[in-house]
Write an enzyme that holds these catalytic residues in place. Sequence first.
Site, PDB file in Angstrom:
ATOM      1  N   ASP A   1      47.002  35.117  81.248  1.00  0.00           N
ATOM      2  CA  ASP A   1      46.509  33.954  81.196  1.00  0.00           C
ATOM      3  C   ASP A   1      47.693  32.808  80.943  1.00  0.00           C
ATOM      4  O   ASP A   1      48.314  32.876  80.013  1.00  0.00           O
ATOM      5  CB  ASP A   1      45.454  33.612  79.717  1.00  0.00           C
ATOM      6  CG  ASP A   1      45.051  32.199  79.494  1.00  0.00           C
ATOM      7  OD1 ASP A   1      44.778  31.661  80.793  1.00  0.00           O
ATOM      8  OD2 ASP A   1      44.845  31.818  78.458  1.00  0.00           O
TER       9      ASP A   1
ATOM     10  N   GLU B   1      45.059  34.308  86.083  1.00  0.00           N
ATOM     11  CA  GLU B   1      43.999  33.352  86.157  1.00  0.00           C
ATOM     12  C   GLU B   1      44.407  32.080  86.972  1.00  0.00           C
ATOM     13  O   GLU B   1      45.501  31.475  86.807  1.00  0.00           O
ATOM     14  CB  GLU B   1      43.616  32.934  84.648  1.00  0.00           C
ATOM     15  CG  GLU B   1      42.261  32.134  84.697  1.00  0.00           C
ATOM     16  CD  GLU B   1      41.606  31.729  83.442  1.00  0.00           C
ATOM     17  OE1 GLU B   1      40.555  32.391  83.010  1.00  0.00           O
ATOM     18  OE2 GLU B   1      42.204  31.057  82.583  1.00  0.00           O
TER      19      GLU B   1
ATOM     20  N   ASP C   1      44.690  33.381  73.597  1.00  0.00           N
ATOM     21  CA  ASP C   1      45.206  33.639  75.007  1.00  0.00           C
ATOM     22  C   ASP C   1      45.215  34.937  75.335  1.00  0.00           C
ATOM     23  O   ASP C   1      45.270  35.439  76.553  1.00  0.00           O
ATOM     24  CB  ASP C   1      46.774  32.850  74.971  1.00  0.00           C
ATOM     25  CG  ASP C   1      46.597  31.297  74.629  1.00  0.00           C
ATOM     26  OD1 ASP C   1      46.137  30.630  75.690  1.00  0.00           O
ATOM     27  OD2 ASP C   1      47.090  30.961  73.601  1.00  0.00           O
TER      28      ASP C   1
END
Length: 161
Positions: A7, A68, A141
């Site tokens: 992430d 991502e 996260d």
Amino acid sequence: MLSLGIDPGTATVGYGLVRELNDGSLQAVDYGVITTLPSMPMPERLKLIYDGVTALVERHQPDRAAVEDLLFGKNVTTAITVAQGRGVILLALVNAKVPTQEFKPTFVKQSISGYGGAKKPQMQEMIRMLLSLETIPRPDDAADALGIAITDLHTARYNSY
């Protein structure tokens, strides 16, 4: 198969390593965050992120990785700094020769919860359940990164048919 989910960010980069076992079940191997201080110059922050991802790859030797995609909101300045972080993450992965996928946040949500508009608490609980964890992974996260790794494993399995 071991997947490293990431992430991206510049202040906090979440990471999660998930292994798919022979019976198809999923196991959390490691998760956490790489953090940088806002007071650091951006080039130093980016180097810290690059070195952190490189160290994770060296330590765990993942078969694949997933990062991502950016979701552009109204804050263009934030998007640009996150894009810089994503860039060094992708560079670290390609330099390590780790096959890497990129997934949009809505695709990850769809893969994990069945609904592309799922809220964070629903996602975190599904990740906890899919990995048979006693508690929801923290920080957020890291939980997000585990979800990205799960999505990568699901997608790899689907694409192999």
